[in-house]
Write an enzyme that holds these catalytic residues in place. Sequence first.
Site, PDB file in Angstrom:
ATOM      1  N   ALA A  22       0.825  -1.214   0.000  1.00  0.00           N
ATOM      2  CA  ALA A  22       0.000   0.000   0.000  1.00  0.00           C
ATOM      3  C   ALA A  22       0.854   1.258   0.000  1.00  0.00           C
ATOM      4  O   ALA A  22       0.463   2.273   0.549  1.00  0.00           O
ATOM      5  CB  ALA A  22      -0.937  -0.004   1.209  1.00  0.00           C
ATOM      6  N   GLY A  23       2.026   1.171  -0.637  1.00  0.00           N
ATOM      7  CA  GLY A  23       2.818   2.371  -0.841  1.00  0.00           C
ATOM      8  C   GLY A  23       2.187   3.237  -1.912  1.00  0.00           C
ATOM      9  O   GLY A  23       1.080   2.951  -2.396  1.00  0.00           O
ATOM     10  N   ALA A  24       2.885   4.265  -2.332  1.00  0.00           N
ATOM     11  CA  ALA A  24       2.326   5.195  -3.313  1.00  0.00           C
ATOM     12  C   ALA A  24       2.024   4.506  -4.638  1.00  0.00           C
ATOM     13  O   ALA A  24       0.946   4.686  -5.220  1.00  0.00           O
ATOM     14  CB  ALA A  24       3.295   6.359  -3.521  1.00  0.00           C
ATOM     15  N   PHE A  25       2.965   3.694  -5.138  1.00  0.00           N
ATOM     16  CA  PHE A  25       2.786   3.081  -6.449  1.00  0.00           C
ATOM     17  C   PHE A  25       1.671   2.044  -6.437  1.00  0.00           C
ATOM     18  O   PHE A  25       0.816   2.019  -7.327  1.00  0.00           O
ATOM     19  CB  PHE A  25       4.111   2.444  -6.896  1.00  0.00           C
ATOM     20  CG  PHE A  25       4.180   2.153  -8.371  1.00  0.00           C
ATOM     21  CD1 PHE A  25       3.733   3.067  -9.304  1.00  0.00           C
ATOM     22  CD2 PHE A  25       4.716   0.954  -8.833  1.00  0.00           C
ATOM     23  CE1 PHE A  25       3.802   2.807 -10.674  1.00  0.00           C
ATOM     24  CE2 PHE A  25       4.797   0.674 -10.191  1.00  0.00           C
ATOM     25  CZ  PHE A  25       4.340   1.605 -11.106  1.00  0.00           C
ATOM     26  N   LYS A  46       0.570  -1.873   7.360  1.00  0.00           N
ATOM     27  CA  LYS A  46       0.107  -1.183   8.558  1.00  0.00           C
ATOM     28  C   LYS A  46      -1.420  -1.174   8.611  1.00  0.00           C
ATOM     29  O   LYS A  46      -2.079  -0.813   7.642  1.00  0.00           O
ATOM     30  CB  LYS A  46       0.618   0.265   8.584  1.00  0.00           C
ATOM     31  CG  LYS A  46       2.130   0.404   8.626  1.00  0.00           C
ATOM     32  CD  LYS A  46       2.507   1.881   8.605  1.00  0.00           C
ATOM     33  CE  LYS A  46       4.020   2.078   8.634  1.00  0.00           C
ATOM     34  NZ  LYS A  46       4.384   3.510   8.576  1.00  0.00           N
ATOM     35  N   LYS A 211      18.292   2.347 -13.054  1.00  0.00           N
ATOM     36  CA  LYS A 211      18.057   3.788 -13.245  1.00  0.00           C
ATOM     37  C   LYS A 211      18.024   4.510 -11.899  1.00  0.00           C
ATOM     38  O   LYS A 211      18.339   5.696 -11.805  1.00  0.00           O
ATOM     39  CB  LYS A 211      16.781   4.028 -14.051  1.00  0.00           C
ATOM     40  CG  LYS A 211      15.533   3.321 -13.518  1.00  0.00           C
ATOM     41  CD  LYS A 211      14.741   4.149 -12.552  1.00  0.00           C
ATOM     42  CE  LYS A 211      13.517   3.412 -12.045  1.00  0.00           C
ATOM     43  NZ  LYS A 211      12.687   4.237 -11.148  1.00  0.00           N
ATOM     44  N   ASN A 282      15.142   8.860  -5.310  1.00  0.00           N
ATOM     45  CA  ASN A 282      16.572   8.592  -5.448  1.00  0.00           C
ATOM     46  C   ASN A 282      17.331   9.863  -5.792  1.00  0.00           C
ATOM     47  O   ASN A 282      18.433  10.087  -5.293  1.00  0.00           O
ATOM     48  CB  ASN A 282      16.792   7.509  -6.504  1.00  0.00           C
ATOM     49  CG  ASN A 282      16.260   6.166  -6.057  1.00  0.00           C
ATOM     50  OD1 ASN A 282      16.887   5.454  -5.293  1.00  0.00           O
ATOM     51  ND2 ASN A 282      15.056   5.831  -6.512  1.00  0.00           N
ATOM     52  N   GLU A 317      15.290   3.088  -3.528  1.00  0.00           N
ATOM     53  CA  GLU A 317      15.643   1.731  -3.946  1.00  0.00           C
ATOM     54  C   GLU A 317      17.056   1.645  -4.532  1.00  0.00           C
ATOM     55  O   GLU A 317      17.687   0.601  -4.521  1.00  0.00           O
ATOM     56  CB  GLU A 317      14.638   1.207  -4.972  1.00  0.00           C
ATOM     57  CG  GLU A 317      13.320   0.728  -4.386  1.00  0.00           C
ATOM     58  CD  GLU A 317      13.432  -0.659  -3.743  1.00  0.00           C
ATOM     59  OE1 GLU A 317      14.528  -1.227  -3.727  1.00  0.00           O
ATOM     60  OE2 GLU A 317      12.401  -1.150  -3.246  1.00  0.00           O
TER      61      GLU A 317
END
Length: 363
Positions: A22-25, A46, A211, A282, A317
């Site tokens: 359930a992260g942003a992406f 969470k 990348k 990043n 990442e």
Amino acid sequence: MNPKEQQSHHKNNSRTVAVIGAGAFGTALAKILAEKGVDVAIWAYKEETATDINTRHQNAEFLPDVTLPSSLTASSDLAAVVASRDVILLVTPSSVLIETARRLITIPSVADGKPIIACATKGLLRSPSGDGQLLLDGLENYLPGFYKGNMVYLSGPSHAEEIALGKVTALIAASQNPMHAIIIRELFSAPTLRVFSSIDVSGVQVVAALKNVVAIAFGAIEAYAERTNNIGDNTESFLLSGGLNEIMILARAMGSTHIETVTGPAGIGDLDVTCRSKYGRNRRFGRSIVEGNLLNDFTDLDDLMSNVTAKVGYLPEGVFAARTAYLIAKKYNLRTPMFNAIYRVLNKELDVEIAIQELVFGL
């Protein structure tokens, strides 16, 4: 829409989807599916994130200021989210991807090989031999054998914030099983989300991970440029092309089969948006190394990898991919000065300003 297209559209909309992470992406992709009328549920690590999605129809921690469809549901119970779903999309951080796979194989439908499994995590794994391993290869070591060659990797130049806001975005669905790639392509295709299919599974995974390493270098150089008159747009483009070349070198070494992977949306497209976008974690991390001496809080790369989210507040990442890129280059005796420099900076072996001067001026 012709009858065949209508049939395909209806079939994909009738598929049920579990988004694991359930992260942003993950939240942004789930939002796209829910808006299409797809039955989609999110697994959140969470409980408070799941509550936020279910009751307030938002994900304030990871995707603030975005209203989610009321049909989109979430739970912190992994088995409940995954049970009887047709498609599982993994969007957890790379550092916990294998742990998630171990939990998935205890769920009967996964153990029986019923759902299609796709992965949208960006990164590389450290293999048992100590060098780099592609995400799907690592997953295949833990999932039942019939998933080998049948999983799908989903990637492209795609910041979650813009996907959620309806900005036109392109993704690549790559699989050794062309039919599965097409199913995922059609499932996620939407008016503002263009999805293309590919069979270059290795290449798409490698460029998606590497990348982020280039973006750390880009952010550091961008911040350093504010201290000198010798670095400008020309310099940044020169370094961006150098990073792309190193990505291509490692992608070939790790099995990429199509040059178009590097020159297309999955490669240069994702590299450009990751390096230049205001949303790039990043890039922000690289800037912080120069602006705020961020690495002073860590003893070496192992310490950084173990504590980066807790101490920095977000997950770049590229920190994890930097070590793998370094090990792959060493294994195949490849010349990758940018990846080597970033690894040494993160491992506290090389001062960041010296690294920048070496990359920019060839000192």
